[in-house]
Scaffold this active site. Structure first.
Site, PDB file in Angstrom:
ATOM      1  N   CYS A 160       0.871  -1.180   0.000  1.00  0.00           N
ATOM      2  CA  CYS A 160       0.000   0.000   0.000  1.00  0.00           C
ATOM      3  C   CYS A 160       0.902   1.222   0.000  1.00  0.00           C
ATOM      4  O   CYS A 160       2.122   1.095  -0.042  1.00  0.00           O
ATOM      5  CB  CYS A 160      -0.988  -0.011   1.162  1.00  0.00           C
ATOM      6  SG  CYS A 160      -0.291   0.191   2.798  1.00  0.00           S
ATOM      7  N   ALA A 161       0.309   2.380   0.038  1.00  0.00           N
ATOM      8  CA  ALA A 161       1.104   3.609  -0.072  1.00  0.00           C
ATOM      9  C   ALA A 161       2.149   3.705   1.039  1.00  0.00           C
ATOM     10  O   ALA A 161       3.285   4.090   0.803  1.00  0.00           O
ATOM     11  CB  ALA A 161       0.195   4.826  -0.057  1.00  0.00           C
TER      12      ALA A 161
END
Length: 99
Positions: free
Chosen positions: A14-15
């Site tokens: 994810c980010a």
């Protein structure tokens, strides 16, 4: 194609490598265990992805856009957060782990 019985490794991305990838990792691993499958997994942020290659992971499960070319198959896992289309994503992941 089997890896001589070697457990597959999923890379959850994810980010930040913390928030949504944790949720998706838990949902995915629960689903795989319910189906008698086991896999290793790692979590990372998307910026670290270029450091990984096929010897590190068999599958990338990402809740964010992956802006890199990678030899590892990528499954977009945002539906596991939204709940819309989540079953299809889990089935896709399962197929990769069973291969």
């Amino acid at each position: 194609m089997t890896h001589s019985g070697k457990k597959k490794t999923i890379l959850f991305v994810c980010a930040t490598g913390i928030a949504t990838s944790t949720v998706v990792a838990e949902k995915t691993m629960d689903f795989l265990h319910e189906h008698g499958l086991d896999a290793n997994y790692t979590q990372t942020n998307v910026a670290s992805l270029p450091e990984y290659d096929q010897k590190d992971a068999d599958l990338i499960v990402a809740t964010t856009n992956v802006p890199y070319e990678t030899e590892i198959p990528v499954i977009r896992a945002l539906p596991l957060i939204t709940g819309i289309g989540a079953d299809k994503v889990l089935e896709d992941i399962k197929k990769h782990i069973e291969e």
